[in-house]
Write an enzyme that holds these catalytic residues in place. Structure first.
Site, PDB file in Angstrom:
ATOM      1  N   HIS A 132       1.042  -1.247  -0.016  1.00 14.17           N
ATOM      2  CA  HIS A 132       0.092  -0.097   0.062  1.00 14.17           C
ATOM      3  C   HIS A 132       1.109   1.417   0.040  1.00 14.17           C
ATOM      4  CE1 HIS A 132      -4.209  -1.683   0.400  1.00 14.17           C
ATOM      5  NE2 HIS A 132      -3.206  -2.812   0.832  1.00 14.17           N
ATOM      6  N   ALA A 184      -6.568 -14.438  -6.135  1.00 12.82           N
ATOM      7  CA  ALA A 184      -5.265 -14.956  -5.364  1.00 12.82           C
ATOM      8  C   ALA A 184      -4.443 -13.600  -5.120  1.00 12.82           C
ATOM      9  CB  ALA A 184      -4.535 -15.923  -6.240  1.00 12.82           C
ATOM     10  N   GLY A 185      -4.859 -12.570  -5.329  1.00 13.98           N
ATOM     11  CA  GLY A 185      -4.011 -11.476  -5.223  1.00 13.98           C
ATOM     12  C   GLY A 185      -2.675 -11.283  -6.277  1.00 13.98           C
ATOM     13  N   ASP A 215       0.281  -2.887  -9.912  1.00 14.69           N
ATOM     14  CA  ASP A 215      -0.144  -4.137 -10.672  1.00 14.69           C
ATOM     15  C   ASP A 215       0.429  -3.936 -12.102  1.00 14.69           C
ATOM     16  OD1 ASP A 215      -0.863  -4.634  -8.082  1.00 14.69           O
ATOM     17  OD2 ASP A 215      -2.968  -4.392  -8.594  1.00 14.69           O
ATOM     18  N   TYR A 265     -10.373  -1.894   0.743  1.00 14.80           N
ATOM     19  CA  TYR A 265      -9.222  -1.123   0.046  1.00 14.80           C
ATOM     20  C   TYR A 265      -9.204   0.434  -0.258  1.00 14.80           C
ATOM     21  CZ  TYR A 265      -5.443  -0.300  -3.383  1.00 14.80           C
ATOM     22  OH  TYR A 265      -4.488   0.238  -4.293  1.00 14.80           O
TER      23      TYR A 265
HETATM   24  C1  GLA Z   1      -3.518  -3.842  -4.796  1.00 13.07           C
HETATM   25  C2  GLA Z   1      -3.536  -2.721  -5.616  1.00 13.07           C
HETATM   26  C3  GLA Z   1      -2.218  -2.028  -5.874  1.00 13.07           C
HETATM   27  C4  GLA Z   1      -1.289  -1.627  -4.342  1.00 13.07           C
HETATM   28  C5  GLA Z   1      -1.375  -3.221  -3.631  1.00 13.07           C
HETATM   29  C6  GLA Z   1      -0.923  -3.151  -2.236  1.00 13.07           C
HETATM   30  O1  GLA Z   1      -2.558  -4.926  -5.534  1.00 13.07           O
HETATM   31  O2  GLA Z   1      -4.105  -2.996  -6.992  1.00 13.07           O
HETATM   32  O3  GLA Z   1      -2.153  -0.926  -6.345  1.00 13.07           O
HETATM   33  O4  GLA Z   1      -2.047  -0.854  -3.953  1.00 13.07           O
HETATM   34  O5  GLA Z   1      -2.961  -3.701  -3.624  1.00 13.07           O
HETATM   35  O6  GLA Z   1       0.256  -2.526  -2.273  1.00 13.07           O
END
Ligand code: GLA
Length: 390
Positions: free
Chosen positions: A38, A128-129, A177, A226
């Site tokens: 973040h 899954a992140g 990302d 978020y």
């Molecule tokens: C998600 C968001 C990113 C970033 C991360 C945390 O993946 O899409 O922009 O903020 O969380 O680091």
């Protein structure tokens, strides 16, 4: 070619459905977040990597202004025209593509010379992140730029995907990302500075690898948690701008010492949220120096600290992710572990000795199963090349 079986299946399905070969195919990988959580929307620093799983987008021009978009795994097709591109409430997977198309044309896709027929397929586990949505945006933007002969640099393309997230998918994400998918390189970490948007690759030796451990806790960033974290960070930055005698636009400008001195003027919750990205920025900078010296153990310790900060301050972890990190700490061949990405579920990223991968996966699976009854998915990740045309 990486993930050739996915490419082959996509091209076959494209021909079957549309009766012709695609003119253009682009590929974009998912990402892991290694250190710096973040921090991106706080104009801070992150270590991340593009992974060896990704998404392909195949496209051909149509003769008129009609567009067709097919999700090849579901074989569902959305139909619209270049004059009617808007966020959809059904088949919401299309929003990542249509949002990207919209912003590639600066919000005026009706100005596109013609429509297109597109189809996508990938192998990034969803929820899954691992940023399957950013991968879809990045292969879309590459393929459509090529189709229309539009010349944009990679950072601009990443920002187009981010805008699609904000306005079509409803997630106020940072640029991490999309930038990781664009700037990833084989065997390397990407070190990003989200103030200057400089993206540097740092090679990793063969004696170290990442293992992703996917919990079964749902990870969805569009449900407000978020956004509320981002809001708290922005509120805190405004407060520090008022009390510190120096320019502050983002938490990037605030040091840990300043937080300690001035946190009393913030609400308890906002103070807890703010200290996380401030600490993460410091950890990424320390981590960079440690990587240069090849000190993986100390780098890994920073990953554990990062997770503690998520757990205690930012409160974007959950029982399942905590259990994975706690299990990892007891295994000597794991150097460090932390949640990766937005949090609230999804995956943990472990820095490991690859020769002990089976042992690590078995041990973590055993402990996770004893606690939650089901098994996490452990996979060794190879940092890989970023998005490209095929
Ligand atoms: C998600 C968001 C990113 C970033 C991360 C945390 O993946 O899409 O922009 O903020 O969380 O680091």
């Amino acid at each position: 070619m990486q993930n050739k079986e996915v490419y082959d299946e996509l091209v076959k399905k494209f021909e079957e459905l549309y009766g012709r070969k695609p003119e253009i195919v682009a590929y974009a990988p998912g990402r892991i977040e290694v250190l710096g959580n973040h921090t991106d929307y706080n104009e801070g620093y992150v270590f991340s990597a593009a992974i060896d799983k990704g998404t392909f987008f195949a496209v051909s021009a149509s003769d008129d202004d009609s567009c067709e978009l097919t999700a090849a795994d579901l074989m569902e097709t959305a139909k619209f025209t270049t004059k009617a591109v808007a966020p959809a409430k059904e088949m919401t997977w299309q929003n990542y593509v249509t949002g990207t198309f919209n912003w590639l044309f600066d919000g005026n896709p009706a100005s596109a010379r013609h429509g297109w027929k597109g189809m996508f397929l990938g192998n990034i586990p969803l929820g899954a992140g691992l940023s399957s949505s950013a991968a879809l945006e990045m292969c879309t933007v590459l393929a459509l730029s090529k189709l229309y002969g539009i010349d944009k640099d990679r950072t601009t393309m990443a920002k187009i995907g981010q805008k699609a997230e904000h306005t079509f998918a409803g997630c106020p994400c940072g640029l991490l990302d999309q930038a990781s998918s664009m700037y990833g390189a084989e065997g390397a970490l990407v070190k990003s500075d989200f103030r200057t948007n400089e993206f540097e690759t740092v090679s990793m030796g063969p004696s170290v690898a990442f293992m992703m451990v996917k919990s079964n806790a749902k990870h969805a960033l569009v449900d407000g948690a978020y956004a509320s974290r981002r809001q708290a960070c922005e509120d805190a930055a405004k407060y520090f701008a008022g009390v510190l005698r120096k320019p502050v636009t983002h938490l990037r400008d605030v040091t840990m010492a300043e937080w300690v001195l001035y946190r009393g003027g913030l609400s308890e919750t906002t103070a807890k949220r703010a200290v996380h990205p401030i600490g993460e920025d410091e950890r990424v900078l320390q981590g960079a120096a440690l990587l240069e010296k090849g000190d993986l153990k100390s780098f890994g310790a920073l990953m554990y600290d990062s997770h503690e900060s998520s757990r205690n301050w930012f409160e974007n972890s959950c029982e399942e992710l905590d259990a994975i990190v706690d299990a990892a700490k007891a295994i000597p061949e794991v150097y460090g572990a932390r949640l990766s990405g937005g949090g609230f579920g999804g995956s943990c990223c472990l820095l490991v000795d690859p020769s002990a991968a089976d042992k690590i996966a078995a041990q973590i699976t055993k402990e996770y199963k004893a606690k939650f009854g089901d098994e996490p998915v452990c996979s060794l990740i190879k940092p890989s090349q970023g998005a490209h045309l095929v």
